[in-house]
Scaffold this motif. Structure first.
Motif, PDB file in Angstrom:
ATOM      1  N   VAL A  24      -7.509   2.568  -8.367  1.00 14.23           N
ATOM      2  CA  VAL A  24      -6.463   3.462  -7.902  1.00 14.23           C
ATOM      3  C   VAL A  24      -6.388   3.324  -6.389  1.00 14.23           C
ATOM      4  CG1 VAL A  24      -5.797   5.877  -7.565  1.00 14.23           C
ATOM      5  CG2 VAL A  24      -6.669   5.125  -9.793  1.00 14.23           C
ATOM      6  N   VAL A  25      -5.206   3.059  -5.867  1.00 13.79           N
ATOM      7  CA  VAL A  25      -5.021   2.924  -4.425  1.00 13.79           C
ATOM      8  C   VAL A  25      -4.257   4.142  -3.903  1.00 13.79           C
ATOM      9  CG1 VAL A  25      -3.950   1.588  -2.568  1.00 13.79           C
ATOM     10  CG2 VAL A  25      -5.031   0.410  -4.501  1.00 13.79           C
ATOM     11  N   ALA A  26      -4.852   4.832  -2.932  1.00 12.43           N
ATOM     12  CA  ALA A  26      -4.156   5.924  -2.254  1.00 12.43           C
ATOM     13  C   ALA A  26      -3.060   5.284  -1.416  1.00 12.43           C
ATOM     14  CB  ALA A  26      -5.126   6.710  -1.377  1.00 12.43           C
ATOM     15  N   PHE A  27      -1.821   5.453  -1.842  1.00  7.25           N
ATOM     16  CA  PHE A  27      -0.714   4.681  -1.286  1.00  7.25           C
ATOM     17  C   PHE A  27       0.260   5.581  -0.533  1.00  7.25           C
ATOM     18  CE2 PHE A  27       3.358   2.236  -2.047  1.00  7.25           C
ATOM     19  CZ  PHE A  27       3.065   1.237  -1.132  1.00  7.25           C
ATOM     20  N   SER A  34      -0.240  -0.563   2.292  1.00  2.06           N
ATOM     21  CA  SER A  34       0.638  -1.567   1.685  1.00  2.06           C
ATOM     22  C   SER A  34      -0.066  -2.910   1.580  1.00  2.06           C
ATOM     23  CB  SER A  34       1.924  -1.707   2.504  1.00  2.06           C
ATOM     24  OG  SER A  34       2.691  -0.519   2.441  1.00  2.06           O
ATOM     25  N   LEU A  35      -0.796  -3.293   2.634  1.00  2.65           N
ATOM     26  CA  LEU A  35      -1.549  -4.547   2.546  1.00  2.65           C
ATOM     27  C   LEU A  35      -2.635  -4.435   1.482  1.00  2.65           C
ATOM     28  CD1 LEU A  35      -2.172  -7.412   3.623  1.00  2.65           C
ATOM     29  CD2 LEU A  35      -3.892  -6.327   5.086  1.00  2.65           C
ATOM     30  N   LEU A  36      -3.339  -3.313   1.464  1.00  3.50           N
ATOM     31  CA  LEU A  36      -4.400  -3.136   0.471  1.00  3.50           C
ATOM     32  C   LEU A  36      -3.841  -3.254  -0.939  1.00  3.50           C
ATOM     33  CD1 LEU A  36      -7.288  -2.414  -0.348  1.00  3.50           C
ATOM     34  CD2 LEU A  36      -6.680   0.007  -0.073  1.00  3.50           C
ATOM     35  N   LEU A  37      -2.705  -2.622  -1.195  1.00  4.48           N
ATOM     36  CA  LEU A  37      -2.098  -2.677  -2.520  1.00  4.48           C
ATOM     37  C   LEU A  37      -1.700  -4.106  -2.872  1.00  4.48           C
ATOM     38  CD1 LEU A  37      -1.206  -0.791  -4.863  1.00  4.48           C
ATOM     39  CD2 LEU A  37       1.067  -0.777  -3.823  1.00  4.48           C
ATOM     40  N   ARG A  38      -1.135  -4.811  -1.906  1.00  4.93           N
ATOM     41  CA  ARG A  38      -0.698  -6.189  -2.136  1.00  4.93           C
ATOM     42  C   ARG A  38      -1.868  -7.103  -2.466  1.00  4.93           C
ATOM     43  NH1 ARG A  38      -0.001 -10.618  -3.120  1.00  4.93           N
ATOM     44  NH2 ARG A  38       1.675 -12.065  -2.536  1.00  4.93           N
ATOM     45  N   VAL A  39      -2.958  -6.997  -1.716  1.00  3.27           N
ATOM     46  CA  VAL A  39      -4.110  -7.868  -1.961  1.00  3.27           C
ATOM     47  C   VAL A  39      -4.829  -7.469  -3.253  1.00  3.27           C
ATOM     48  CG1 VAL A  39      -6.290  -8.732  -1.031  1.00  3.27           C
ATOM     49  CG2 VAL A  39      -4.351  -8.354   0.499  1.00  3.27           C
ATOM     50  N   ALA A  40      -4.866  -6.178  -3.551  1.00  2.00           N
ATOM     51  CA  ALA A  40      -5.470  -5.738  -4.812  1.00  2.00           C
ATOM     52  C   ALA A  40      -4.698  -6.309  -5.998  1.00  2.00           C
ATOM     53  CB  ALA A  40      -5.499  -4.221  -4.878  1.00  2.00           C
ATOM     54  N   ALA A  41      -3.369  -6.278  -5.910  1.00  2.00           N
ATOM     55  CA  ALA A  41      -2.546  -6.838  -6.986  1.00  2.00           C
ATOM     56  C   ALA A  41      -2.776  -8.339  -7.114  1.00  2.00           C
ATOM     57  CB  ALA A  41      -1.074  -6.539  -6.724  1.00  2.00           C
ATOM     58  N   MET A  74       6.268  -4.822  -5.674  1.00  2.00           N
ATOM     59  CA  MET A  74       5.009  -5.530  -5.897  1.00  2.00           C
ATOM     60  C   MET A  74       4.658  -5.613  -7.382  1.00  2.00           C
ATOM     61  SD  MET A  74       2.472  -4.103  -2.921  1.00  2.00           S
ATOM     62  CE  MET A  74       2.981  -3.885  -1.234  1.00  2.00           C
ATOM     63  N   GLY A  75       5.420  -4.931  -8.221  1.00  3.28           N
ATOM     64  CA  GLY A  75       5.119  -4.931  -9.646  1.00  3.28           C
ATOM     65  C   GLY A  75       3.958  -4.047 -10.027  1.00  3.28           C
ATOM     66  N   VAL A  76       3.652  -3.075  -9.169  1.00  2.00           N
ATOM     67  CA  VAL A  76       2.520  -2.178  -9.398  1.00  2.00           C
ATOM     68  C   VAL A  76       3.034  -0.811  -9.868  1.00  2.00           C
ATOM     69  CG1 VAL A  76       0.591  -0.959  -8.310  1.00  2.00           C
ATOM     70  CG2 VAL A  76       1.093  -3.324  -7.664  1.00  2.00           C
ATOM     71  N   THR A  77       2.420  -0.285 -10.900  1.00  2.00           N
ATOM     72  CA  THR A  77       2.784   1.050 -11.369  1.00  2.00           C
ATOM     73  C   THR A  77       2.474   2.071 -10.284  1.00  2.00           C
ATOM     74  OG1 THR A  77       2.344   0.467 -13.671  1.00  2.00           O
ATOM     75  CG2 THR A  77       2.370   2.815 -13.132  1.00  2.00           C
ATOM     76  N   CYS A  78       3.412   2.977 -10.054  1.00  2.70           N
ATOM     77  CA  CYS A  78       3.249   3.986  -9.007  1.00  2.70           C
ATOM     78  C   CYS A  78       3.378   5.374  -9.613  1.00  2.70           C
ATOM     79  CB  CYS A  78       4.306   3.790  -7.918  1.00  2.70           C
ATOM     80  SG  CYS A  78       4.170   4.923  -6.516  1.00  2.70           S
ATOM     81  N   SER A 164      -0.168  -8.940   6.829  1.00  2.00           N
ATOM     82  CA  SER A 164       1.062  -8.417   6.219  1.00  2.00           C
ATOM     83  C   SER A 164       2.232  -9.361   6.487  1.00  2.00           C
ATOM     84  CB  SER A 164       1.372  -7.021   6.766  1.00  2.00           C
ATOM     85  OG  SER A 164       0.345  -6.101   6.434  1.00  2.00           O
ATOM     86  N   ARG A 165       2.283  -9.943   7.684  1.00  3.39           N
ATOM     87  CA  ARG A 165       3.343 -10.912   7.994  1.00  3.39           C
ATOM     88  C   ARG A 165       3.211 -12.142   7.100  1.00  3.39           C
ATOM     89  NH1 ARG A 165       1.569  -9.569  13.318  1.00  3.39           N
ATOM     90  NH2 ARG A 165       2.936  -7.942  14.176  1.00  3.39           N
ATOM     91  N   ARG A 166       1.987 -12.584   6.882  1.00  4.58           N
ATOM     92  CA  ARG A 166       1.779 -13.751   6.021  1.00  4.58           C
ATOM     93  C   ARG A 166       2.318 -13.486   4.617  1.00  4.58           C
ATOM     94  NH1 ARG A 166      -4.227 -16.372   6.762  1.00  4.58           N
ATOM     95  NH2 ARG A 166      -4.227 -16.666   9.027  1.00  4.58           N
TER      96      ARG A 166
END
Length: 270
Positions: A24-27, A34-41, A74-78, A164-166
């Motif tokens: 679970v990511v505190a978003f 946002s970076l954490l969510l992206r890398v976790a996905a 990102m295709g992540v359930t929110c 994040s830019r990458r």
């Protein structure tokens, strides 16, 4: 900062997340989470990641909508939960450790969600720079067993933005955000009405094209903090009249431009 060092930190972050089956990511939709969510996905797959937004009167409506849209991209359930800090008198009195009570309320909800849905860990987006700042919320995170992978990978704010830019994240250059309660001096009671005034005041300034802005409320005095490069937009017409009219309608009898400019945590203890 070299590309090799950033690559190593990225891989370290991925390895930390790879060791967690479901998270679970505190978003918030901010730069860090946002970076954490992206890398976790990326690391464990979007189906194994749940983004949870803590909603309350201190979260601007636009920030909520933007965060929901970004998670969907990102295709992540929110999931949106009520964080509930306004029910806590210790929070509403606005002490210097206000963020502790806010984060404790939020993480209590996130831990509950994680347990109910069998997620292995709750994560937040605190970065390495936060360790040197006034962050009472970090204590609440540790007490609740919340992990901070960006800190564990020793990623600084600048490095978070570069990664994040990458990834092409729209948050890479997003101005720093903080909850609306941070605009009220410590000891000033936090009310729904006061938070609404702050949100409306800052929205009025953003209509002038100003991205980084804080409107600190001291009773009927509004102290505006923007980057020095944006001073001319506020001092020249028609911007000046627009701001005076908008903030005056919110009950601000005195409207000041802080000549020190925007600075994060300007109300924090020395």
């Amino acid at each position: 900062m070299t590309e090799d060092i950033l690559d190593q930190k990225h891989e370290h972050l991925r390895s930390i997340l790879n060791g967690m089956e479901r998270v679970v990511v505190a978003f918030s939709g901010g730069v860090d989470s946002s970076l954490l969510l992206r890398v976790a996905a990326e690391a464990i797959g979007p189906a194994h990641v749940l983004a949870v937004i803590g909603d309350s009167e201190s979260l601007p409506r636009k920030e909520l909508a933007d965060a929901q849209s970004l998670a969907a991209e990102m295709g992540v359930t929110c999931r949106v939960v009520e964080s509930g800090e306004m029910r806590d008198p210790a929070y509403r009195t606005n002490p210097q450790n206000r963020c502790y009570f806010c984060k404790r309320a939020l993480f209590t909800e996130l831990v509950r969600v994680a347990r109910e849905q069998d997620f292995a860990a709750v994560l937040d987006g605190s970065n390495a720079d936060d360790l040197g700042d006034w962050r009472p919320g970090l204590m609440a995170a540790r007490e609740m067993g919340v992990r901070s992978p960006l800190q564990e990978a020793n990623l600084t704010k600048a490095e978070v933005r570069e990664l994040s830019r990458r990834f092409g994240l729209p948050t890479a250059d997003k101005p720093a955000m903080a909850c609306l309660a941070s605009r009220l001096p410590y000891g000033t009671p936090i009310t729904t009405e006061a938070l609404g005034r702050v949100e409306a005041a800052e929205a009025a300034l953003r209509e002038l094209g100003i991205g980084q802005v804080r409107v600190r409320l001291h009773g009927d005095l509004a102290s505006i903090e923007v980057l020095p490069d944006d001073f001319p937009r506020l001092l020249a017409q028609p911007g000046r009249d627009q701001v005076v009219a908008a903030l005056g309608a919110l009950g601000c009898r005195h409207i000041c431009l802080d000549l020190q400019g925007y600075r994060a945590g300007s109300m924090n203890p020395p």
